[in-house]
Design a protein around this motif. Structure first.
Motif, PDB file in Angstrom:
ATOM      1  N   SER A 259       2.733  56.824  29.371  1.00 20.89           N
ATOM      2  CA  SER A 259       3.735  57.557  30.686  1.00 20.89           C
ATOM      3  C   SER A 259       3.987  58.750  30.143  1.00 20.89           C
ATOM      4  O   SER A 259       4.437  58.957  28.990  1.00 20.89           O
ATOM      5  N   ALA A 260       4.166  59.586  31.260  1.00 24.31           N
ATOM      6  CA  ALA A 260       4.561  61.033  31.004  1.00 24.31           C
ATOM      7  C   ALA A 260       6.181  60.899  30.688  1.00 24.31           C
ATOM      8  O   ALA A 260       6.801  61.852  30.159  1.00 24.31           O
ATOM      9  N   SER A 261       6.883  59.884  30.749  1.00 22.88           N
ATOM     10  CA  SER A 261       8.294  59.639  30.604  1.00 22.88           C
ATOM     11  C   SER A 261       8.509  58.531  29.546  1.00 22.88           C
ATOM     12  O   SER A 261       9.298  57.783  29.659  1.00 22.88           O
TER      13      SER A 261
ATOM     14  N   TRP B 245      15.413  61.493  38.079  1.00 23.74           N
ATOM     15  CA  TRP B 245      14.196  60.922  38.110  1.00 23.74           C
ATOM     16  C   TRP B 245      13.393  61.120  39.588  1.00 23.74           C
ATOM     17  O   TRP B 245      14.214  61.212  40.551  1.00 23.74           O
TER      18      TRP B 245
ATOM     19  N   SER C 111       8.971  58.925  37.161  1.00 27.04           N
ATOM     20  CA  SER C 111       8.820  59.804  36.048  1.00 27.04           C
ATOM     21  C   SER C 111       9.927  60.847  35.970  1.00 27.04           C
ATOM     22  O   SER C 111      10.411  61.100  37.088  1.00 27.04           O
ATOM     23  N   ARG C 112      10.173  61.426  34.763  1.00 27.09           N
ATOM     24  CA  ARG C 112      11.042  62.286  34.716  1.00 27.09           C
ATOM     25  C   ARG C 112      10.601  63.860  35.205  1.00 27.09           C
ATOM     26  O   ARG C 112      11.358  64.618  35.249  1.00 27.09           O
ATOM     27  N   ASP C 113       9.287  63.851  35.104  1.00 23.77           N
ATOM     28  CA  ASP C 113       8.639  64.848  35.381  1.00 23.77           C
ATOM     29  C   ASP C 113       7.927  65.169  36.735  1.00 23.77           C
ATOM     30  O   ASP C 113       7.226  64.191  36.897  1.00 23.77           O
TER      31      ASP C 113
ATOM     32  N   PHE D   7       2.515  62.124  37.126  1.00 26.04           N
ATOM     33  CA  PHE D   7       2.987  60.644  37.454  1.00 26.04           C
ATOM     34  C   PHE D   7       1.718  59.895  36.946  1.00 26.04           C
ATOM     35  O   PHE D   7       0.419  60.495  36.988  1.00 26.04           O
ATOM     36  N   ASP D   8       1.684  58.911  36.521  1.00 26.32           N
ATOM     37  CA  ASP D   8       0.803  57.801  35.870  1.00 26.32           C
ATOM     38  C   ASP D   8       1.028  56.349  36.155  1.00 26.32           C
ATOM     39  O   ASP D   8       2.227  56.013  36.414  1.00 26.32           O
TER      40      ASP D   8
ATOM     41  N   GLY E 142       3.882  54.378  34.742  1.00 25.59           N
ATOM     42  CA  GLY E 142       5.219  54.606  35.416  1.00 25.59           C
ATOM     43  C   GLY E 142       5.453  53.474  36.662  1.00 25.59           C
ATOM     44  O   GLY E 142       6.539  54.048  37.313  1.00 25.59           O
TER      45      GLY E 142
END
Length: 676
Positions: free
Chosen positions: A29-31, A248, A267-269, A273-274, A277
């Protein structure tokens, strides 16, 4: 370049194969390493709040947007004339945006003149799709998808009052391969536009994002989400919608789990997203999330509904358990009596009815069965005929089971342990032992547990890592030689994987293998009178149902073949007394129930016919079970919670008319919705 049509994208090649394996698991995950304050999202039931139909006939809404301005809510939406029941309309005929307003999202909604109609003179517009409206700099900005001979385009119109709209004189903001479904969000000091696109010609479906300082000039696109499961032959990534809450970002993306399904990724970003998450599921199409004060809602619309639907949005600390696709459930008990289990509409407790006289089809009344009821239970039948009921506790706390005694009575409920993300799948192996396959919360993995001996009250320990991340509860069936075979949907519909016993009652293949074919929702499997297994699955978006059959009993597999058109989920399968399979498929929206059957065991399928009751909406695909006389019973739940049943007049024969199955209302559970 040919004009781009949403219909063409959806119907391009629904049988395209998926390449990923179930055992591969999601990407990092990006987060990773952080957890949002409200990690999980679910929703309550959807209720209709606005019907755009006119005296000329029924109409539908599709991709839409809501905006609150000057103490009133405004709705802008794709609008079109409804197609015949169970059929999709021509999206190329979507040439206007409906407009309505209301004091609250619940209504009452007042219709207004269409906000915008297609203008072929404006850079070749041929359709109008997916409006999204924001307010900035004293104006309202409507971003929408349009296309024509010059290809896909994202266009802009502005207004000062939400009624009169003027297109941007300079033309489209930008063009893309299949650019559509724009959504605009303020992120920090800039604007972000999320929209669906292809990574390249013939590539993957993605959510792209462009950034702007003034809403008029947009930078080059970045990819914020890639649907790694499919190629460009089928449109499966649509209607992106991003919400920020407590730092978020939550991406709502569909269709997932059928046409009327939307997954949520956290995601935090805001630009990454992926699938790792994964944060929940909402059982609606073209879903958007809105806040009205402290209350959050999700709205939904689509081709197979008339108008706008609204449901409460749930921000949860724990993942919502998944509902079984079977509601109610039915099976033969130790005395050979067909027994039906369902959830009570009032308190969601388990109810039971028993067929007292199979020949005359006489039933007991509904009676309470006790036990925890967080989802519709599932059934196993022991080698000695005793039923075993497996139930999920409310909130997905744990699994319980209750076993029938040889005299027809029941032992007390007992905890069963194991992961509790859904009611489990159950089958009996070649040795006569029940095996249970249970999904973990949020589909993180699933586990396996087996009886120590046939009919035993004792069970072996759980095997916790039998399968990795899954997009739905697993499905299990027995081969003709007794070897069990398990099928599971990958996360986000990334494909179907399968794993099987290498010998009857023995060890399992060490690795999951790809099964190919459509992966729009959980499959179903059944063995016909020829001894061959058949697996049925729906394509992305529910665009059709397809089947794959074993070449020989317990052997390899034939190619995927079409069986039904638009489908809400994989069809119910039942085996006639003479060994022929019967299949029952519900269209999205529940307006039409279709029926096909094999002409001979393991053979070709009859063209079929409509099986349901016109004018009656069903909540989910029906349940089909055979009684002691060899007649199949079909049980369907209406959206109001009544059960209707239809029974064969004789084994393997024609069908009696529909009738009510008792006067008790049961919970019309929708697969994918949060459990009560």
């Amino acid at each position: 370049m040919h004009p781009i049509s949403r219909r063409n994208l959806l119907l391009g090649a629904a049988g395209a194969g998926a390449s990923s394996l179930l055992g591969a698991g999601p990407a990092a995950s990006a987060s990773a390493g952080t957890v949002p304050p409200a990690r999980w999202i679910g929703s309550g039931g959807f209720t209709p709040v606005y019907d755009p139909s006119t005296p000329a006939g029924p109409r539908y809404l599709n991709d839409h947007t809501l905006i609150k301005a000057r103490n009133r809510w405004h709705l802008f939406s794709i609008v079109g004339n409804s197609a015949p029941r169970g059929e999709s309309p021509d999206s190329g005929a979507e040439t206007a945006f409906a407009h309505a307003s209301a004091p609250t999202p619940h209504g009452p909604w007042t219709p207004h003149a269409d906000a915008l109609t297609v203008d072929p003179a404006y850079h070749g517009e041929e359709h109008l799709w997916a409006p999204h409206v924001v307010e900035a700099d004293g104006r309202f900005w409507m971003f929408y998808a349009a296309g024509g001979q010059n290809g896909a385009a994202i266009n802009l119109a502005t207004s000062t009052d939400l009624f009169a709209w003027t297109r941007e004189p300079s033309g489209p903001l930008f063009r893309g391969l299949v650019a559509r479904d724009p959504m605009v969000l303020r992120v920090g000091g800039e604007w972000a536009m999320y929209y669906t696109e292809l990574s390249r010609p013939g590539g993957h479906h993605i959510v792209a994002c462009r950034r702007s300082a003034d809403l008029l000039h947009w930078g080059e696109p970045d990819t914020v989400f890639t649907d790694a499961s499919t190629d460009a032959t089928v449109s499966v990534t649509e209607s992106p919608y991003v919400v920020e809450r407590d730092g978020w970002y939550y991406l709502f993306i569909g269709p997932r789990g059928g046409y009327e399904g939307t997954d949520v990724l956290a995601s935090r970003d805001p630009y990454g997203f992926d699938p790792a998450g994964y944060a929940g599921h909402v059982p609606g199409h073209a879903v958007e999330a809105v806040a009205d004060g402290d209350a959050w809602y999700v709205t939904a619309a689509g081709w197979f509904r008339q108008g706008l639907y609204l449901a409460p949005l749930e921000w949860r600390e724990t993942p919502p358990p998944r509902q079984s696709p079977d509601n109610p459930v039915a099976g033969l008990d130790v005395a050979g009596r067909l027994t039906v289990f369902a959830l009570d509409a009032a308190d969601h407790s388990i109810l039971r009815r028993v067929q007292l006289d199979p020949a005359a089809d006489v039933w007991s009344g509904w009676e309470r069965f006790g036990g925890p009821a967080g989802a519709v239970p599932t059934l196993g039948r022991n080698a000695n005929g005793r039923l075993e009921v497996f139930s999920l506790a409310p909130g997905g706390a744990n699994l319980h089971h209750r076993v029938q005694r040889p005299d027809g009575g029941w032992h007390d409920w007992e905890e069963f342990g194991g992961p509790a993300g859904a009611a489990p799948a159950v089958a009996r192996d070649a040795s006569g032992r029940l095996e249970v396959f249970a999904l973990a919360p949020a589909g993180a993995s699933f586990a396996r547990r087996r009886q120590r001996s046939p009919g035993s009250l004792a069970w072996d320990p759980w095997e916790p890592a039998f399968g990795s991340a899954a997009g739905a509860p697993p499905v299990v069936a027995a081969n003709a030689d007794g070897r069990l075979e398990v099928f599971a949907l990958g996360p986000g519909g990334s494909g179907i994987g399968h794993r099987w016993q290498e010998a009857p009652g023995g060890a399992w293949t060490p690795a999951w293998q790809p099964f190919g074919g459509p992966a729009g929702a959980a499959p179903r499997a059944a063995r016909d009178g020829s001894g061959r297994l058949t697996v049925a699955a729906i394509g992305p978006s529910g665009v059709g149902t397809f089947t794959r059959r074993q070449t020989v009993p317990s052997g390899g597999w034939d190619a995927w073949l079409p069986l039904f058109g638009w489908s809400a989920g994989a069809p119910a399968l039942a085996v006639n007394a003479d060994g022929r399979l019967e299949a029952f498929s519900l269209t999205p929206g529940g307006a039409r129930l279709d029926h096909r059957w094999q002409l001979a065991p393991g053979g070709a399928w009859d063209p079929g016919r409509e099986f349901g009751e016109p004018g009656l909406l069903l909540a989910a695909t029906p349940t089909a079970a055979i009684d002691a006389t060899g007649r199949i019973h079909v049980f369907s739940v209406t959206t109001e919670g009544g059960i209707r049943t239809r029974v064969q007049a004789r084994p393997s024969g024609e069908w009696q008319p529909w009738r009510a199955f008792g006067d008790r209302l049961i919970a019309p559970v929708v697969p994918g919705a949060s459990t009560p």
